[in-house]
Design a protein around this motif. Sequence first.
Motif, PDB file in Angstrom:
ATOM      1  N   LYS A  88     -28.052 -28.506  34.878  1.00 15.85           N
ATOM      2  CA  LYS A  88     -27.796 -27.255  34.244  1.00 15.85           C
ATOM      3  C   LYS A  88     -28.636 -26.804  33.098  1.00 15.85           C
ATOM      4  CE  LYS A  88     -23.941 -24.435  32.482  1.00 15.85           C
ATOM      5  NZ  LYS A  88     -22.284 -24.496  32.401  1.00 15.85           N
TER       6      LYS A  88
ATOM      7  N   GLU B 236     -29.223 -20.375  33.396  1.00 14.30           N
ATOM      8  CA  GLU B 236     -28.552 -20.117  34.743  1.00 14.30           C
ATOM      9  C   GLU B 236     -27.438 -19.135  34.314  1.00 14.30           C
ATOM     10  OE1 GLU B 236     -27.361 -24.104  35.975  1.00 14.30           O
ATOM     11  OE2 GLU B 236     -29.489 -24.573  36.761  1.00 14.30           O
TER      12      GLU B 236
ATOM     13  N   THR C 178     -23.567 -17.722  35.125  1.00 16.11           N
ATOM     14  CA  THR C 178     -22.319 -17.927  34.801  1.00 16.11           C
ATOM     15  C   THR C 178     -21.590 -18.310  36.425  1.00 16.11           C
ATOM     16  OG1 THR C 178     -21.507 -15.903  34.554  1.00 16.11           O
ATOM     17  CG2 THR C 178     -21.832 -17.327  32.707  1.00 16.11           C
ATOM     18  N   ASN C 179     -22.206 -17.686  37.275  1.00 13.00           N
ATOM     19  CA  ASN C 179     -21.411 -17.793  38.729  1.00 13.00           C
ATOM     20  C   ASN C 179     -22.639 -18.267  39.549  1.00 13.00           C
ATOM     21  OD1 ASN C 179     -19.512 -16.356  37.521  1.00 13.00           O
ATOM     22  ND2 ASN C 179     -19.029 -14.828  39.045  1.00 13.00           N
ATOM     23  N   ARG C 180     -22.576 -19.261  40.259  1.00  8.76           N
ATOM     24  CA  ARG C 180     -23.655 -19.862  41.151  1.00  8.76           C
ATOM     25  C   ARG C 180     -22.664 -20.375  42.353  1.00  8.76           C
ATOM     26  NH1 ARG C 180     -24.284 -22.445  36.379  1.00  8.76           N
ATOM     27  NH2 ARG C 180     -23.656 -24.538  37.357  1.00  8.76           N
TER      28      ARG C 180
ATOM     29  N   LYS D  44     -13.571 -23.265  41.073  1.00 12.11           N
ATOM     30  CA  LYS D  44     -14.319 -23.501  39.576  1.00 12.11           C
ATOM     31  C   LYS D  44     -13.644 -24.934  38.971  1.00 12.11           C
ATOM     32  CE  LYS D  44     -13.813 -21.164  35.015  1.00 12.11           C
ATOM     33  NZ  LYS D  44     -12.914 -20.272  34.501  1.00 12.11           N
TER      34      LYS D  44
ATOM     35  N   THR E  54     -16.203 -27.548  40.395  1.00 13.15           N
ATOM     36  CA  THR E  54     -17.785 -27.255  39.952  1.00 13.15           C
ATOM     37  C   THR E  54     -17.779 -26.841  38.570  1.00 13.15           C
ATOM     38  OG1 THR E  54     -17.705 -25.038  40.769  1.00 13.15           O
ATOM     39  CG2 THR E  54     -18.245 -26.900  42.377  1.00 13.15           C
ATOM     40  N   GLY E  55     -16.791 -26.352  37.745  1.00 11.34           N
ATOM     41  CA  GLY E  55     -17.044 -26.053  36.495  1.00 11.34           C
ATOM     42  C   GLY E  55     -17.586 -24.462  36.575  1.00 11.34           C
ATOM     43  N   TYR E  56     -17.926 -23.723  37.518  1.00 10.62           N
ATOM     44  CA  TYR E  56     -18.180 -22.363  37.558  1.00 10.62           C
ATOM     45  C   TYR E  56     -17.579 -21.580  38.619  1.00 10.62           C
ATOM     46  CZ  TYR E  56     -21.781 -24.527  40.221  1.00 10.62           C
ATOM     47  OH  TYR E  56     -22.374 -25.486  41.208  1.00 10.62           O
ATOM     48  N   TYR E  57     -17.765 -20.329  38.657  1.00 12.62           N
ATOM     49  CA  TYR E  57     -17.167 -19.334  39.842  1.00 12.62           C
ATOM     50  C   TYR E  57     -18.145 -19.314  40.665  1.00 12.62           C
ATOM     51  CZ  TYR E  57     -12.693 -17.742  37.430  1.00 12.62           C
ATOM     52  OH  TYR E  57     -11.299 -17.852  37.055  1.00 12.62           O
TER      53      TYR E  57
ATOM     54  N   GLU F 245     -21.051 -17.375  43.082  1.00  8.28           N
ATOM     55  CA  GLU F 245     -21.661 -15.975  42.950  1.00  8.28           C
ATOM     56  C   GLU F 245     -21.239 -15.079  44.246  1.00  8.28           C
ATOM     57  OE1 GLU F 245     -26.345 -14.495  43.534  1.00  8.28           O
ATOM     58  OE2 GLU F 245     -26.099 -16.597  43.644  1.00  8.28           O
TER      59      GLU F 245
ATOM     60  N   ARG G  95     -14.262 -11.157  37.817  1.00 11.75           N
ATOM     61  CA  ARG G  95     -14.861 -12.272  37.475  1.00 11.75           C
ATOM     62  C   ARG G  95     -16.461 -12.258  38.055  1.00 11.75           C
ATOM     63  NH1 ARG G  95      -9.756 -12.312  37.977  1.00 11.75           N
ATOM     64  NH2 ARG G  95      -8.394 -14.029  36.965  1.00 11.75           N
TER      65      ARG G  95
END
Length: 495
Positions: free
Chosen positions: A143, A147, A149-151, A348, A351-354, A356, A376
């Motif tokens: 990371k 980068e 926030t959404n990926r 989330k 993986t820790g993120y929302y 894309e 979001r």
Amino acid sequence: MYRKEEQSQVLSENFELPFEGKLSEDNRWVIMASLIPWLEFEDEYASIFSEEVGAPAKSFRMALGALIIKEKLGISDRETVEQIKENPYLQYFIGMSSYSQDTPFDASMLVHFRQRIGVELVNKINQTMVKKMLEDSSTNKKKELNEPTNRGKLILDATCAPSDISYPTDLGLLNQARKHTEKIIDFLYEQVKNQLDKKPRTYRKLARKNYLKVAKKRRPFQKERRKAVKKQLQYIKRNISHIKQLVYIGANLSKLSIRQYKILLVISEIYRQQLWLYENKKKSIDNRIVSLNQPHVRPILRGKAGKTVEFGAKLSASYFDGYIFLDRISWNNFNESTDLKIQIESFKKYTGYYPESVHIDKIYRTQKNRAWCKERGIRISGPPLGRPPANISKEKKKQAAHDEKIRSSIEGKFGQGKRRFSLNCVMTKLSHTSKTAIAITFLVMNLSTYISRLLRAFLCLFFRNLPFSRPGIKNYYSFFGFNKQKLIFSPSLNN
């Protein structure tokens, strides 16, 4: 009673083979054994056993490994035991420390393995295993600060896993129920035959004749079918009254087998449902039973060509980075659009993120889901709600086509589960064992994906080191012994 053994920690080089030798580390079963977190979930599996009472149970690795082998090879329970008996790689996969020509367990133990290993445990193992695969892969980049926030791209869809039942009809279901009531009457009559002058009449020959009169017709008229259903309902009503009379005289229902007693309860519910459908001239009812031996199976409405209705469990799944996860499974029909928020939140948490973008079909694109995703920063694939615009730009058309190609990948996964594995016909009979078998299918599909990626990486490395390159394509034909102009095999070209 459960005893923890050191067999689950045995390494491939320490596995004892006859006539010396070692297991190959490149074998698929050795690779898969290194990916599954056996020790991490052994305590959770051991918690269902008593610490002191009972015979020692089979290890967690042996139980889960046997279910994976069965699903991976697509064989029966008995054939699974025979394959394990003959193959040292399979014996290593289930945690044995040395090769043995004896069967490690009976084929009936696989039913107990499916009962003990539930859907929740299999899903936890699947998620932990995939996370390990993603960490080991070279595509998993670190990371960085810049980068977004959404990926990533998340794909959601639902499907049905049909059960192994014959196509249900009202007349056929009532005929099966009638035959079982006749067997129960025969069993109960043997208990009190000294107290009765004659056996209660069931008219079984006449009932079967009336059934076959309509069942053998290719396209019976609606009046004929309705008349036949009425007759079967009358036969079942008479048989149920005979059973009540025999119990009143002194027959003991507790002497029935567990299966017979369950079927008797199912028959009473089938009679109630079919009588209501007949009297009200309806074609559907809530919680409709379509199988006498598998009363948990429900009809699932599907908008597919050729199969408007399927009979089995409905699944809600998510797919990203080439791996698929089972998010929800139910025997009742449900609206999968209500699972979108839960599935995205699970993504989330995992993986820790929302994501894309979320690639879904039309049923998910409700106003609430669109508003929730917009807050979001998640883009939903597909056209917006309302009347389509008169002029659509080429970029939007290209984006829509690209989104549909991405969404079709989960359909390919469902196709793999139904064509290559057992998702198209679940052979297990019980409700909880069927759910476990379906969850095992998703786990095995992810294992197969990782193995295929390893093979693809090996082939790329192999062709990269060949003595020809893309510009020098002439050497390609000479290397494999082909004549480029005539495209025929010529061994002399290699001399």
